[in-house]
Motif scaffolding. Structure first.
Motif, PDB file in Angstrom:
ATOM      1  N   ALA A 198       0.689  -1.379   0.082  1.00 13.36           N
ATOM      2  CA  ALA A 198      -0.140  -0.025   0.018  1.00 13.36           C
ATOM      3  C   ALA A 198       0.827   1.126  -0.020  1.00 13.36           C
ATOM      4  O   ALA A 198       0.360   2.367  -0.470  1.00 13.36           O
ATOM      5  CB  ALA A 198      -0.999  -0.094   1.197  1.00 13.36           C
ATOM      6  N   ARG A 208       0.891  -0.412  -8.532  1.00 11.84           N
ATOM      7  CA  ARG A 208      -0.530   0.633  -7.971  1.00 11.84           C
ATOM      8  C   ARG A 208      -0.445   1.883  -9.063  1.00 11.84           C
ATOM      9  O   ARG A 208      -1.757   2.142  -9.582  1.00 11.84           O
ATOM     10  CB  ARG A 208       0.073   1.422  -6.690  1.00 11.84           C
ATOM     11  CG  ARG A 208       0.013   0.449  -5.582  1.00 11.84           C
ATOM     12  CD  ARG A 208      -0.030   1.272  -4.083  1.00 11.84           C
ATOM     13  NE  ARG A 208       1.106   2.404  -4.162  1.00 11.84           N
ATOM     14  CZ  ARG A 208       2.253   2.255  -3.946  1.00 11.84           C
ATOM     15  NH1 ARG A 208       2.587   1.142  -3.313  1.00 11.84           N
ATOM     16  NH2 ARG A 208       3.127   3.344  -3.623  1.00 11.84           N
ATOM     17  N   THR A 209       0.493   2.482  -9.572  1.00 11.19           N
ATOM     18  CA  THR A 209       0.317   3.347 -10.745  1.00 11.19           C
ATOM     19  C   THR A 209      -0.599   2.967 -12.005  1.00 11.19           C
ATOM     20  O   THR A 209      -1.273   3.701 -12.464  1.00 11.19           O
ATOM     21  CB  THR A 209       1.712   4.030 -10.791  1.00 11.19           C
ATOM     22  OG1 THR A 209       2.188   4.639  -9.795  1.00 11.19           O
ATOM     23  CG2 THR A 209       1.345   5.512 -12.085  1.00 11.19           C
ATOM     24  N   GLN A 212      -3.142  -1.635 -10.998  1.00  9.56           N
ATOM     25  CA  GLN A 212      -3.292  -2.997 -10.305  1.00  9.56           C
ATOM     26  C   GLN A 212      -3.861  -2.806  -8.798  1.00  9.56           C
ATOM     27  O   GLN A 212      -3.550  -2.111  -8.134  1.00  9.56           O
ATOM     28  CB  GLN A 212      -2.010  -3.518 -10.358  1.00  9.56           C
ATOM     29  CG  GLN A 212      -1.581  -4.004 -11.633  1.00  9.56           C
ATOM     30  CD  GLN A 212      -2.599  -4.897 -12.519  1.00  9.56           C
ATOM     31  OE1 GLN A 212      -3.164  -5.696 -11.934  1.00  9.56           O
ATOM     32  NE2 GLN A 212      -2.159  -4.744 -14.048  1.00  9.56           N
ATOM     33  N   PRO A 214      -4.854  -3.944  -4.729  1.00 10.02           N
ATOM     34  CA  PRO A 214      -3.768  -4.346  -3.697  1.00 10.02           C
ATOM     35  C   PRO A 214      -3.496  -5.605  -3.671  1.00 10.02           C
ATOM     36  O   PRO A 214      -2.142  -6.000  -3.540  1.00 10.02           O
ATOM     37  CB  PRO A 214      -4.663  -3.800  -2.580  1.00 10.02           C
ATOM     38  CG  PRO A 214      -5.549  -2.760  -2.978  1.00 10.02           C
ATOM     39  CD  PRO A 214      -5.896  -2.998  -4.170  1.00 10.02           C
ATOM     40  N   VAL A 217      -0.774  -6.445  -6.158  1.00 13.05           N
ATOM     41  CA  VAL A 217       0.639  -5.981  -5.912  1.00 13.05           C
ATOM     42  C   VAL A 217       1.185  -7.015  -4.809  1.00 13.05           C
ATOM     43  O   VAL A 217       2.297  -7.256  -4.877  1.00 13.05           O
ATOM     44  CB  VAL A 217       0.632  -4.477  -5.076  1.00 13.05           C
ATOM     45  CG1 VAL A 217       1.882  -4.057  -4.888  1.00 13.05           C
ATOM     46  CG2 VAL A 217      -0.394  -3.569  -6.187  1.00 13.05           C
TER      47      VAL A 217
END
Length: 387
Positions: A198, A208-209, A212, A214, A217
């Motif tokens: 996170a 994240r950018t 995708q 959490p 990730v």
């Protein structure tokens, strides 16, 4: 055979395709021939990767509750992802492990290995045995990975406990009590990964950018910590052990008549860190005339494919540079081929180059011992001493 398929030479003939039950009575279609293994890997529509991370020993309610308490989830991300999201996720991870970024680690890695080998050599000179797993290979790939991919701040021993627990929980025959212990180890570190996913930088931030979720990730980090370092530390240990039994190769390395890269490729062929991998039939099909009903678990015997006499000239011999040596499937093939292949090769090349002189005058005190596991070797130690 199913859980110790890596053990010993391939001495007896096997059918190209054969049904083998596991320890709980589930049948798996084992594929042994190089061409057929490659065929399956190259056809992810017919043979999907969805079962790649399914637990070989069904996880009982007690262990599932432990995992649930920690919020554990492992959605399709990389190795177990046969969906449309796979190429995008893989592309981001591949960029983090780009060959140019990997190659840039060589000077630093060489210095680290050289310093470690120097210390090990000094200990040997004073008559002390040394453990080439614990003192050289165990944490080295993790240190390299951390230079390429931002990872959570955690002691090395905690990360190694987690990754080995994951390999045992999902790929080994284990009893319910042990499963609960493993589930707690895996679940606790999964919580660490969730927190880092996170807020972490590097690969986590890139995922994240890219939008995708959490869980993806976390899944990418989870898989990288297993496939990106644990398998390599295993391979380094097994390759060094193999070299102690082939003094002519050590002499050739010293004389410059044997190439380091050839040694690494022959090691990957004969001592692959992942000896089998799984696929599941997405539809009714056949392999070499054998019917494969939809839903069949297909076990690809990568280690035996590397010893296929139709591919390699001397299947059982460690002969760097021999015909067919580089055609191994240690990194798989097709859309799910190991994204860290070049990283593993670099680490092995540096370790072989720097450690070979040390191995020229040692005897094995304790060979690596590996527990039962469908896909991973997991050596526990490798102790040598001066002759």
């Amino acid at each position: 055979m199913l859980f110790r398929s890596w053990q010993g030479p391939v001495e007896r003939p096997w059918p190209d395709v054969v049904s083998v039950p596991d320890h709980v009575g589930v049948d798996h279609l084992v594929v042994t021939r190089h061409a057929l293994v490659r065929q399956v890997l190259a056809d992810p529509e017919t043979f999907r990767p969805d079962n790649a991370l399914d637990a070989m020993t069904p996880i009982p309610v007690g262990a599932l509750r432990v995992l649930a308490r920690h919020g554990f989830r492992l959605p399709p991300t990389l190795a177990n992802n046969g969906g449309h999201s796979h190429p995008a996720i893989r592309g981001i991870v591949a960029e983090a492990l780009h060959p140019h970024r990997v190659a840039a680690q060589r000077p630093w890695l060489t210095a680290v290995v050289r310093e470690r080998v120097g210390r090990l050599g000094a200990a040997l000179d004073t008559g002390h045995p040394v453990d080439l797993y614990a003192d050289l290979a165990a944490d080295l790939p993790l240190l390299v990975l951390a230079r390429l991919v931002d990872l959570p701040e955690a002691p090395t021993e905690v990360v190694k406990e987690f990754t080995r627990a994951a390999l045992e929980l999902f790929w080994a025959p284990v009893d319910p009590q042990r499963q609960r212990v493993l589930a707690d180890v895996v679940g606790r570190f999964h919580a660490v990964l969730r927190e880092f996913a996170a807020t972490g930088g590097g690969l986590a931030a890139d995922l994240r950018t890219a939008g995708q979720p959490p869980d993806v990730v976390v899944g990418a980090l989870f898989f990288l910590l297993v496939a990106g370092q644990e398998t390599t530390s295993q391979f380094l240990t097994l390759l060094l052990h193999r070299l102690t039994g082939t003094p002519e190769v050590i002499v050739g390395l010293g004389a410059g008549t044997v190439a380091v890269d050839d040694v690494v490729e022959e090691g990957l062929r004969l001592e692959p860190p992942i000896v089998t991998w799984r696929r599941v039939a997405a539809r009714d099909t056949e392999l070499a005339g054998t019917p494969v009903p939809e839903g069949t678990s297909v076990v690809l015997w990568l280690a035996r494919a590397g010893r296929d006499p139709e591919v390699v000239a001397a299947p059982e011999a460690f002969v760097p540079g021999q015909r067919g040596s580089r055609r191994h499937l240690a990194f798989g093939a097709g859309a799910h081929r190991c994204v860290g292949a070049q990283l593993s090769r670099l680490e092995a090349a540096v370790v072989v180059e720097e450690t070979a002189p040390l191995l020229a005058d040692v005897t094995v005190v304790r060979a690596p011992w590996c527990p039962d596991n469908l896909s991973f070797r997991m050596p526990d130690a490798f102790v040598v001493a001066h002759r």
